[in-house]
Write an enzyme that holds these catalytic residues in place. Structure first.
Site, PDB file in Angstrom:
ATOM      1  N   TRP A  40     -55.837  71.914 -12.721  1.00 19.24           N
ATOM      2  CA  TRP A  40     -55.443  71.396 -11.419  1.00 19.24           C
ATOM      3  C   TRP A  40     -54.878  69.987 -11.484  1.00 19.24           C
ATOM      4  CZ3 TRP A  40     -55.477  72.921  -6.233  1.00 19.24           C
ATOM      5  CH2 TRP A  40     -55.407  71.893  -5.288  1.00 19.24           C
ATOM      6  N   LEU A  41     -53.796  69.741 -10.698  1.00 18.81           N
ATOM      7  CA  LEU A  41     -53.230  68.410 -10.469  1.00 18.81           C
ATOM      8  C   LEU A  41     -53.071  68.211  -8.971  1.00 18.81           C
ATOM      9  CD1 LEU A  41     -50.055  66.788 -12.023  1.00 18.81           C
ATOM     10  CD2 LEU A  41     -50.017  67.439  -9.604  1.00 18.81           C
ATOM     11  N   ASP A  43     -52.962  64.285  -6.341  1.00 18.37           N
ATOM     12  CA  ASP A  43     -52.314  63.011  -6.042  1.00 18.37           C
ATOM     13  C   ASP A  43     -51.879  62.218  -7.277  1.00 18.37           C
ATOM     14  OD1 ASP A  43     -53.545  63.919  -3.759  1.00 18.37           O
ATOM     15  OD2 ASP A  43     -54.696  62.103  -3.386  1.00 18.37           O
ATOM     16  N   GLN A  59     -54.731  62.782 -10.127  1.00 17.64           N
ATOM     17  CA  GLN A  59     -55.960  63.514  -9.879  1.00 17.64           C
ATOM     18  C   GLN A  59     -55.929  64.833 -10.649  1.00 17.64           C
ATOM     19  OE1 GLN A  59     -58.853  62.708  -7.409  1.00 17.64           O
ATOM     20  NE2 GLN A  59     -58.016  60.992  -8.574  1.00 17.64           N
ATOM     21  N   TRP A 103     -61.690  59.499  -7.284  1.00 20.28           N
ATOM     22  CA  TRP A 103     -60.566  59.914  -6.462  1.00 20.28           C
ATOM     23  C   TRP A 103     -59.450  58.862  -6.500  1.00 20.28           C
ATOM     24  CZ3 TRP A 103     -62.264  62.712  -1.301  1.00 20.28           C
ATOM     25  CH2 TRP A 103     -62.778  63.982  -1.629  1.00 20.28           C
ATOM     26  N   ARG A 167     -60.824  55.997   1.999  1.00 18.08           N
ATOM     27  CA  ARG A 167     -60.350  56.257   0.630  1.00 18.08           C
ATOM     28  C   ARG A 167     -58.906  55.815   0.391  1.00 18.08           C
ATOM     29  NH1 ARG A 167     -61.386  61.330   3.003  1.00 18.08           N
ATOM     30  NH2 ARG A 167     -59.600  62.691   3.382  1.00 18.08           N
TER      31      ARG A 167
END
Length: 560
Positions: A40-41, A43, A59, A103, A167
């Site tokens: 998974w990729l 931001d 990310q 994050w 965030r």
């Protein structure tokens, strides 16, 4: 459970296994868009230029092609923004302030030249907090080791903000008073108002919240991946994030509702007020960096070439089961130069110049008349992996003015006008990309001209209704109105096609639209490209240049 970056030091070597897969088993992997080796990729995080190297953090779930409970910062480097080497992860959960994930965040280059990063940690209570890291050895151009501050967390959610809605700190900027400023995206507890909270610091470690947000909206909900940066009012040259003078305006970007929207305005650091030309509306009227499949973008100032560059996350529109079968999920957009247009009211974008180095064999067409119903094949290039620049003219538009359909563009939703098969007077006309031989699959990137109250309006659209014979993918189309007058200028389109993604730049980059598609037949060598005109009036193809694109290098062992 502590997650060790050292355990994933061979992260980049996984790429070799993926690249050796037969193309028929991985038809949607791209050739010049950035992807992780696997899994998974999302931001883009902390992009920067440092000691001759471009750095892209992002990310990543190292364990699955789905978003996970534990997210890390993966790390890749490049000398040219095209060819990339994958390094070991930069940030992994390790302490109470980020034990449940690292994050998104941003990098800032201090006056000494040293880079630092502010990122969001998900702490042991599942609260979102802001943490600080710096390189272990800032003489290393690869920045392979990072050290977390003993002062972490350096910011925590204020009492009026939800603890899970705080965030994505921005790149910091420094005022004439020497204080550092940074924004954090948030949602207020009582009103669910999306806001950009402003913090000050004298030393980049101790941060104090300013009493009022820099900007906010009652209608958008939570703001993610906020970005704030100056743009020159004179030309395409970028400026460093701390610059503030009469020669710049400021852009505030917020990610919400699946889109990256922005406003342009004036920023006064003495009063900490940002006076935007407009407010966010949470509707199709908001200015967007991209009117397609694109989110969570992040810009940085490239001091090597004095330009501002933007990256965005191109998310998947197929199913979780498809992601598991593929073994990966998510792409990065192409890196884009970004600047303010001549009106001072909106942004313009184009792919970085370095991508032209991938251009190979070239074909050209000039001064072709496209009568109504015309479909003209563009042969001689690899249509699944191509860069196309096309220019259209409407020489008889004024003579045909009364015949052109009227549309109140202020009251119309462009998403409802995205059918390439509908016949108008001027348009739809444009490109049929990723088309199968029998044309049962095709993604149409097109324009259509309407009369409106103040002249003409140009619809730019990407019609996905025939993009795939597969039924379990989202085929929602994209549309927007292009900010230009067809009477006083030619209509240009640049499309970069890369197997399962098409980036389309209309009107010289005034509007950009990313298409994420999953053809079943139009894959590999069975892909065709056409120019078409489905309107009743003849359109002039002023020029078309198209190139096959060679593959970028994604090698974990070499820095190209």
């Amino acid at each position: 459970m502590e997650y060790s970056c050292e355990e994933n030091a061979n992260f980049g070597n996984m790429l070799l296994q993926v690249n050796q897969s037969d193309e028929s088993s991985q038809p949607y992997r791209t050739s010049f868009h950035f992807q992780p080796p696997k899994n998974w990729l999302n931001d883009p995080n902390g992009p920067m230029y440092y000691k001759g190297m471009y750095h892209l953090f992002y990310q990543h779930n190292p364990s699955s092609p789905l978003f996970g409970d534990i997210m890390i910062w993966a790390h890749s480097v490049s000398r040219d923004l095209v060819n990339w080497a994958h390094l070991k992860p930069a940030l992994c959960p390790s302490d109470s302030y980020d034990i449940n994930s690292c994050w998104s965040g941003s990098a800032t280059i201090l006056p000494s030249g040293k880079p630092v990063i502010l990122y969001t940690g998900i702490d042991s209570k599942k609260h979102q907090v802001t943490n600080l890291v710096e390189p272990k050895d800032d003489s290393d151009p690869l920045l392979q080791e990072w050290v977390k501050s003993e002062k972490n967390p350096v910011m925590v959610p204020p009492s009026d903000v939800e603890v899970d809605c705080f965030r994505d700190p921005t790149t910091a900027w420094q005022g004439l008073d020497g204080k550092w400023r940074v924004l954090v995206g948030a949602k207020t507890r009582d009103s669910s108002r999306g806001v950009a909270l402003l913090y000050h610091s004298d030393d980049f470690v101790r941060w104090t919240k300013f009493p009022n947000p820099l900007f906010g909206s009652e209608v958008t909900g939570m703001w993610e991946c906020v970005d704030f940066f100056p743009v020159s009012i004179n030309g395409t040259i970028g400026v460093e994030t701390s610059v503030n003078s009469e020669c710049v305006r400021h852009v505030l970007k917020a990610s919400y509702g699946g889109h990256d929207c922005y406003v342009v305005g004036s920023y006064d650091p003495e009063t900490e007020k940002f006076l935007a030309d407009s407010d966010f509306s949470g509707s199709v009227s908001d200015l967007r960096l991209d009117y397609g499949t694109y989110y969570a973008s992040k810009t940085f100032f490239d001091n090597a070439k004095n330009r501002r560059i933007s990256w965005g996350w191109v998310y998947e529109l197929d199913s979780k089961e498809d992601a598991i079968e593929k073994g990966w999920s998510g792409l990065m957009s192409l890196p884009r130069e970004i600047w303010l247009d001549e009106s001072g009211k909106r942004l313009v974008q184009r792919p970085v110049e370095e991508l032209k180095n991938l251009r190979a064999n070239r074909v050209c067409l000039h001064r072709k008349k496209l009568e109504g119903g015309s479909v003209l094949e563009v042969s001689g290039i690899t249509a699944s992996q191509a860069d196309i620049e096309v220019v259209f003219e409407l020489p008889d538009l004024e003579d045909d003015e009364e015949e052109v359909e009227f549309l109140d563009s202020d009251q119309s939703d462009p998403q409802e006008l995205c059918k390439a098969s509908v016949q108008g007077v001027y348009g739809p006309f444009g490109l049929l990309t990723l088309a199968s031989k029998d044309m049962s699959e095709q993604t149409a990137i097109f324009f259509r001209v309407f009369r409106c109250h103040e002249g003409y309006s140009i619809l730019m659209s990407s019609d996905h209704s025939k993009s795939s014979l597969t039924t379990n993918v989202d085929k929602s189309s994209h549309g927007t109105f292009l900010d230009m007058d067809p009477k006083h200028g030619k209509i240009s389109l640049r499309c970069l096609i890369d197997h399962s993604i098409i980036e389309s730049y209309g009107g010289g980059g005034r509007s950009v639209m990313t298409s994420r598609v999953y053809p079943k037949l139009a894959i590999g060598e069975e892909v065709y490209l056409h120019v078409f005109n489905n309107g009743t009036k003849t359109v002039t193809l002023s020029s078309l240049e198209a190139w096959s694109m060679t593959k970028a290098h994604f090698n974990s062992n070499d820095i190209q």
